[in-house]
Design a protein around this motif. Sequence first.
Motif, PDB file in Angstrom:
ATOM      1  N   UNK A  33      33.453  37.249  47.549  1.00  0.00           N
ATOM      2  CA  UNK A  33      33.219  38.290  46.544  1.00  0.00           C
ATOM      3  C   UNK A  33      33.593  37.767  45.162  1.00  0.00           C
ATOM      4  N   UNK A  34      33.032  38.426  44.175  1.00  0.00           N
ATOM      5  CA  UNK A  34      33.366  38.147  42.775  1.00  0.00           C
ATOM      6  C   UNK A  34      33.160  39.433  41.996  1.00  0.00           C
ATOM      7  N   UNK A  35      33.984  39.634  41.003  1.00  0.00           N
ATOM      8  CA  UNK A  35      33.830  40.802  40.144  1.00  0.00           C
ATOM      9  C   UNK A  35      34.303  40.444  38.745  1.00  0.00           C
ATOM     10  N   UNK A  36      33.811  41.189  37.767  1.00  0.00           N
ATOM     11  CA  UNK A  36      34.195  40.937  36.380  1.00  0.00           C
ATOM     12  C   UNK A  36      34.471  42.253  35.689  1.00  0.00           C
ATOM     13  N   UNK A  37      35.473  42.219  34.820  1.00  0.00           N
ATOM     14  CA  UNK A  37      35.809  43.350  33.957  1.00  0.00           C
ATOM     15  C   UNK A  37      36.132  42.759  32.599  1.00  0.00           C
ATOM     16  N   UNK A  38      35.285  43.040  31.616  1.00  0.00           N
ATOM     17  CA  UNK A  38      35.486  42.435  30.303  1.00  0.00           C
ATOM     18  C   UNK A  38      35.341  40.928  30.420  1.00  0.00           C
ATOM     19  N   UNK A  39      36.371  40.201  29.989  1.00  0.00           N
ATOM     20  CA  UNK A  39      36.346  38.740  30.030  1.00  0.00           C
ATOM     21  C   UNK A  39      37.227  38.192  31.150  1.00  0.00           C
ATOM     22  N   UNK A  40      37.477  39.021  32.158  1.00  0.00           N
ATOM     23  CA  UNK A  40      38.271  38.592  33.310  1.00  0.00           C
ATOM     24  C   UNK A  40      37.423  38.647  34.571  1.00  0.00           C
ATOM     25  N   UNK A  41      37.597  37.626  35.402  1.00  0.00           N
ATOM     26  CA  UNK A  41      36.815  37.542  36.628  1.00  0.00           C
ATOM     27  C   UNK A  41      37.752  37.291  37.806  1.00  0.00           C
ATOM     28  N   UNK A  42      37.476  37.941  38.926  1.00  0.00           N
ATOM     29  CA  UNK A  42      38.220  37.735  40.165  1.00  0.00           C
ATOM     30  C   UNK A  42      37.247  37.234  41.218  1.00  0.00           C
ATOM     31  N   UNK A  43      37.635  36.151  41.884  1.00  0.00           N
ATOM     32  CA  UNK A  43      36.794  35.544  42.915  1.00  0.00           C
ATOM     33  C   UNK A  43      37.641  35.392  44.177  1.00  0.00           C
ATOM     34  N   UNK A  44      37.082  35.749  45.322  1.00  0.00           N
ATOM     35  CA  UNK A  44      37.763  35.593  46.606  1.00  0.00           C
ATOM     36  C   UNK A  44      36.931  34.645  47.466  1.00  0.00           C
ATOM     37  N   UNK A  45      37.593  33.574  47.939  1.00  0.00           N
ATOM     38  CA  UNK A  45      36.943  32.608  48.830  1.00  0.00           C
ATOM     39  C   UNK A  45      37.685  32.602  50.163  1.00  0.00           C
ATOM     40  N   UNK A  46      36.946  32.360  51.228  1.00  0.00           N
ATOM     41  CA  UNK A  46      37.513  32.351  52.581  1.00  0.00           C
ATOM     42  C   UNK A  46      37.873  30.932  52.988  1.00  0.00           C
ATOM     43  N   UNK A  47      39.121  30.741  53.444  1.00  0.00           N
ATOM     44  CA  UNK A  47      39.560  29.438  53.940  1.00  0.00           C
ATOM     45  C   UNK A  47      40.074  29.619  55.368  1.00  0.00           C
ATOM     46  N   UNK A  48      40.261  28.524  56.111  1.00  0.00           N
ATOM     47  CA  UNK A  48      40.820  28.643  57.461  1.00  0.00           C
ATOM     48  C   UNK A  48      42.238  29.247  57.461  1.00  0.00           C
ATOM     49  N   UNK A  49      42.939  29.163  56.341  1.00  0.00           N
ATOM     50  CA  UNK A  49      44.305  29.693  56.240  1.00  0.00           C
ATOM     51  C   UNK A  49      44.351  31.068  55.586  1.00  0.00           C
ATOM     52  N   UNK A  50      43.234  31.742  55.486  1.00  0.00           N
ATOM     53  CA  UNK A  50      43.180  33.055  54.843  1.00  0.00           C
ATOM     54  C   UNK A  50      42.474  32.982  53.505  1.00  0.00           C
ATOM     55  N   UNK A  51      42.223  34.136  52.928  1.00  0.00           N
ATOM     56  CA  UNK A  51      41.506  34.199  51.651  1.00  0.00           C
ATOM     57  C   UNK A  51      42.352  33.659  50.507  1.00  0.00           C
ATOM     58  N   UNK A  52      41.680  32.997  49.576  1.00  0.00           N
ATOM     59  CA  UNK A  52      42.308  32.571  48.333  1.00  0.00           C
ATOM     60  C   UNK A  52      41.662  33.387  47.219  1.00  0.00           C
ATOM     61  N   UNK A  53      42.485  33.949  46.342  1.00  0.00           N
ATOM     62  CA  UNK A  53      41.990  34.794  45.249  1.00  0.00           C
ATOM     63  C   UNK A  53      42.232  34.092  43.921  1.00  0.00           C
ATOM     64  N   UNK A  54      41.184  33.997  43.121  1.00  0.00           N
ATOM     65  CA  UNK A  54      41.256  33.401  41.787  1.00  0.00           C
ATOM     66  C   UNK A  54      41.151  34.526  40.763  1.00  0.00           C
TER      67      UNK A  54
END
Length: 140
Positions: free
Chosen positions: A91-112
């Motif tokens: 998933x990815x989402x944006x609000x204004x000039x901020x973005x959140x991205x979630x990627x799936x790894x074997x050790x659980x999700x990583x959130x940017x």
Amino acid sequence: MKTILAATLALGLAACATANTGTPAPETTATTMTTTVATTPSAALNPVGAYEFATQVGGQDVTGTMEITGTPGAYTGRLVTNHFPEFPVRSASAAGQEMTVVAETPNGNVTFRLTFTGNAFTGGWTQGGDSGAITGRRTR
């Protein structure tokens, strides 16, 4: 607006004073200065694009790319680094000039969580109890 009213009132009082005393009132010049600051909100980021980044994981320098595709509410993509296998972006989402991205790894999700200034970004990532700083830029 208050300045204009005050200047008008001052001129009116000066005119009244002239009428009451019979002597001409001194010339009065009212100057009004208005400053307008435009505050146009920045348009929200469109997450679709390609990004390159640098971070550290477990004390090791990690560089990579992230590609995001899709439409609002259904963004996907992939995350490729120089140390780990390819991870799918969930998933990815944006609000204004901020973005959140979630990627799936074997050790659980990583959130940017990324904050953009132009095409450059700074931010951080979290995964379980681990976290780190991240920098990068949009390449397209």
